[in-house]
Structure formats: structure tokens, C-alpha cells
Design a protein around this motif. Sequence first.
Motif, PDB file in Angstrom:
ATOM      1  N   UNK A 330      35.070  43.000  50.692  1.00  0.00           N
ATOM      2  CA  UNK A 330      36.312  42.644  51.650  1.00  0.00           C
ATOM      3  C   UNK A 330      36.526  41.056  51.512  1.00  0.00           C
ATOM      4  N   UNK A 331      35.357  40.459  51.487  1.00  0.00           N
ATOM      5  CA  UNK A 331      35.592  38.752  51.335  1.00  0.00           C
ATOM      6  C   UNK A 331      36.154  38.407  50.104  1.00  0.00           C
ATOM      7  N   UNK A 332      35.900  38.925  48.805  1.00  0.00           N
ATOM      8  CA  UNK A 332      36.173  38.710  47.751  1.00  0.00           C
ATOM      9  C   UNK A 332      37.863  39.113  47.695  1.00  0.00           C
ATOM     10  N   UNK A 335      41.431  36.673  48.581  1.00  0.00           N
ATOM     11  CA  UNK A 335      41.513  35.831  47.578  1.00  0.00           C
ATOM     12  C   UNK A 335      42.210  36.573  46.298  1.00  0.00           C
ATOM     13  N   UNK A 336      43.435  36.045  45.740  1.00  0.00           N
ATOM     14  CA  UNK A 336      43.821  37.032  44.392  1.00  0.00           C
ATOM     15  C   UNK A 336      43.065  36.956  43.363  1.00  0.00           C
ATOM     16  N   UNK A 337      42.270  35.787  43.061  1.00  0.00           N
ATOM     17  CA  UNK A 337      41.451  35.321  41.794  1.00  0.00           C
ATOM     18  C   UNK A 337      40.554  34.491  42.367  1.00  0.00           C
ATOM     19  N   UNK A 338      39.589  33.986  41.362  1.00  0.00           N
ATOM     20  CA  UNK A 338      38.674  33.125  41.684  1.00  0.00           C
ATOM     21  C   UNK A 338      38.942  31.750  41.921  1.00  0.00           C
ATOM     22  N   UNK A 375      33.834  31.966  46.360  1.00  0.00           N
ATOM     23  CA  UNK A 375      32.465  31.875  45.709  1.00  0.00           C
ATOM     24  C   UNK A 375      32.130  33.342  46.002  1.00  0.00           C
ATOM     25  N   UNK A 376      32.523  34.203  46.757  1.00  0.00           N
ATOM     26  CA  UNK A 376      32.237  35.582  46.714  1.00  0.00           C
ATOM     27  C   UNK A 376      32.733  36.434  45.528  1.00  0.00           C
ATOM     28  N   UNK A 417      34.164  45.064  42.046  1.00  0.00           N
ATOM     29  CA  UNK A 417      33.445  44.814  40.892  1.00  0.00           C
ATOM     30  C   UNK A 417      33.623  45.717  39.662  1.00  0.00           C
ATOM     31  N   UNK A 418      33.825  47.123  39.791  1.00  0.00           N
ATOM     32  CA  UNK A 418      33.846  48.017  38.625  1.00  0.00           C
ATOM     33  C   UNK A 418      35.235  47.779  38.146  1.00  0.00           C
TER      34      UNK A 418
END
Length: 498
Positions: A330-332, A335-338, A375-376, A417-418
Motif C-alpha cells: 500500500x505504501x509503495x 506513488x506512481x514510480x520510484x 523508499x518502499x 512486486x510480482x
Amino acid sequence: MSNRFILSLDQGTTSSRSILFNHIGQIIASSQKEYTQHYPKPGWVEHDPIEIWNTQFETAKEVLAQVENDNATIEAIGITNQRETVVVWDRATGKPIYNAIVWQDRRTSKYCDELKAGKWAETIQYKTGLVIDSYFSGTKLRWILNQVDGAMEKAQKGELAFGTVDSWLIWNLTGGKLHVTDVTNASRTMLYNIRTLSWDEELLNLMGIPASVLPSVKSSSEVYGYSNGELASKPIPIAGIAGDQQAATFGQMCLDVGSVKNTYGTGCFMLCNTGQEVIESKNNMVSTIAWQINGETTYALEGSIFTAGSIVQWLRDELGIIRSSAEVEDLARKVEDNGEVYLVPALTGLGAPYWDQYARGAIIGLTRGSNASHIARAALESIAFQTYDVLKAMEADIGHPIKELRVDGGAVVNNLLMQFQADVLGVPVYRPTILETTALGAAYLAGLAVGFWKDVDEIKKQWAVDECFQKELNPDRVEKLLAGWEKAISRAMKWEEE
Ligand SMILES: Nc1ncnc2c1ncn2[C@@H]1O[C@H](COP(=O)(O)OP(=O)(O)O)[C@@H](O)[C@H]1O
Ligand SMILES: O=P(O)(O)OC[C@H](O)CO
């Protein structure tokens, strides 16, 4: 068949688990206990062997209690374990003489440098399939024998026993009657010759290890002995042993040459079945024994990544930006990207394909707008990038592209992640319905030995897909991300020496 089960003991880096499987490979009961991680010095990681045994034993008792009233029969026990981790105990008292030195521990890095300087790399690779690194058991065992007061003397008198965690569990399960391991665990010690299938005298001499401490090496699927009265009133045959990554490869039914699985737990471990052939890697993979059944030895190429799911635990426990591992997704997703932020999770150095004992973690590319979500996201992406690096090196070794990846382990529940993994690799990523493939693999090995399953054809049909992730991201974006990753990793390498 309905009340007949296989008990799988899965002793992992962060928790001990016991799972009961039925004849169609379903989970009937399970129990899990986390245990203490000890970090006595930077780069050192230890476990208390007694705590390992107690948590494993308690979870086993718990699952047996869950089926107690069902007139259940436990047909066999399969053992699978964190690999390379070293336990040394006194044969007379059964007490460990030192904490278990965990696979992640880097204390023998300098000695490994000496071995490399002594031009041992080629011989060790040829005999053991391994790269010289403090990851493997041999140099950790040497450390205990040389550093613990009186240990070497006792070892020379035959009073001490060495084992990877499988040996330690079996010793306790049988009340000290059996001191055994299997070929898969032996192949991670840097002391075992994977070609002659025997402990290697030259390497034992090199590291000053008396042969009297070693367990006898068995196949991965046979009746080794029986549990004593403490676990259950009736003795249960202990009939399968495999290191956890090899067990997962079996549980994922990667039985064909060229089939590949990647397990996302504390670390990430990709194994490719290479059949009856030892492939000598030219790209920093290691060769290892996948399993030995009915006298036939199957080999694998492996890319071992030291930090994967544990970077998520680090975000939780040390950085405090999430309260549970599950929250990272959820945290990651906020944001749309890194945001051009990269995290290199070299917390215990880097494994394959870099093998840099002196790399350390880095978060790089931060700007005024960077936040916890970036960061996540960078942490999750780092797991996928490392897997990309390993997959490319593996493809170079086997000489053709890998067409699909089977995945398992605690972190594969993370859909972000997957999906990102499929995007970066450009190949389909298959997540099976049973994610406990490590425990399942050990159950299969044990069940085959006692005739619970007739043959692998019978169990092959049990593997089923839960979800297949296909690439969605555009290739230019992937290329840019990979270029950023490459740059970030180059900054983290050899950090400690600098
Ligand atoms: N939703 C999640 N997203 C990312 N990582 C996760 C998630 N859930 C669990 N993990 C990670 O998975 C790892 C646990 O997986 P597991 O297969 O049990 O590991 P091990 O066998 O190494 O102890 C932990 O490092 C944890 O942080
Ligand atoms: O306990 P895991 O699942 O992190 O596996 C650890 C590996 O066996 C280390 O080689």
C-alpha cells in the motif's frame, strides 16, 4: 488415504514452521513460530540452536495436536531447512558449543580472501560447485573450531558433531541416535565434492577440519530413522531431507531440465534444473545438488540473493515506515514510480552475481520530493532488479533464454512486486496455489520414500497456477530503470574497504 498425512518441518531463517499435507498436496494444519535473530557485531548473524529446536518441536506438536482427534496417521516426516548455517554440538551432552552461525554471517570474509589469494577458487569451484564466500558452511565451521576454547581438541578426539540445521533437527528428533545430512545440504558446505559425492579430503585438510565431526551423507528421499517418543507415541519415519531452496524446486515441480523457480523469502534463490550434468558457471552462479532420489543425482544452477524480503523487515523494524510487511505494498502504491530513488539492499554484502562481501546498503537518488513511499517502492524494486541480474547470468550459463519463472516464498503475495518482476524480466511469472512449496517439496520427498505417493507422475498433477503475471511496462521505461539500478549498485560495491 483421508486421515493419512505427511509432516513437513520447515526450519527457515526467521521462523520455524510445521505443516501437515494430505495425499492431494493440500495443507491440513500448520503452525509457525518466529525466533530471535542475534547480531553480536556488524556483519555477524547468529541463532540459538536450542531456540531453533524448541520452536520447531513446539510447532510440530501443535500441528499434531490439531489432528489428534481425527484418528490421523502421520506416514512420514520431511525435513527442510535454512542452508549453510552451522551448528556444532557435544556428542555426549547434545549441547551446542556455540550459537549457530547463520548463512548471512560475514565474519569469515577475510579468510575467504586468503583462500582466493591462495588460488583456490578454481579447485573449489570444480569440486564443490561453489564460489569462495563466507556464505557457505566450511569457513564458519573452521571459525568455531578455532575460536571456541578447547573445540579443536575435542573435535580431534571425536567428541563434537557438526551439522547444518537438518542434522541438528534430526539429532534431536531421534534423541541423539542419528547424525546425518543429505546431499543437498552437504553441497552447500564447501567441503563436499559434488562430483565424487563424498566429503573432500583436500578441502578438509585445507580448512583444518577433522573428518570425525562430519555427518554421514544420505540421499534426499529414504528412511533415515524414526522420531523418538517425545514427538509422538508411535515412532514416525524420517524419510526426506533437502535444503529449503532445493525442496522448493522440487515442490514447484521443476523436474524438467531448464525449468526455473525463484523463492522470495529472507533472501531470493533462483534454481534452474540442469539434470544429471554439473554446469561449471562462467557467470558467477553456483552449481549445487538439487536432489538425489533412488540413486540418481540431479544438479541445479543457483543464483543466491542475500537480501530480499528482509529489506521489507528492515523498513518495518529499523526504519519504522511500515508496521507489518504486508503494509509495504500500500505504501509503495501511493506513488506512481520510484521517483528515481534506488535502494541497494546489500545489508550483508551482495551474493550472486556480484559476490561482493564488502558491499553495503545504499539509498540513492534522493531529492527534496522523495518520501517514504518512494523508499518502499525502491525496496520492492530492488528485489526484482537483483532477480533480473541473476536471471541474465543464468541464461548466459545455460546458453538460451529462460521462458518462464515459477515463484514462491513469503513475499510473492505482494502483487506490485510480482507485476514489476514480470515487467523487468519480460517473461511470465507464475504464482502457484500452494505458496508453501518448500514444505511441500520436503513432504513429497518423504512421501515418495514411504510409498505414500507412488512416483513423481502422481504428484506432478498437483501443481496449479493461482496467477500468471505478464509484462505490461514499456521496454524503454524498463531499460531506463535498469540503467539506474546498475549505477546505484556500482556505488554500493566494495563500500566497506573504502
Ligand atoms: N506483503 C509482503 N510484501 C513483501 N514482502 C513480504 C510480504 N509479506 C512477507 N514478506 C517478506 O517475506 C519474508 C518471509 O518469507 P518466508 O518465505 O517466510 O521467509 P524465510 O523462509 O526466509 O523465513 C519476510 O522477509 C517478509 O518481510
Ligand atoms: O530461510 P530462507 O528461506 O531464507 O532460506 C535461506 C537459504 O537456504 C540460505 O541459503
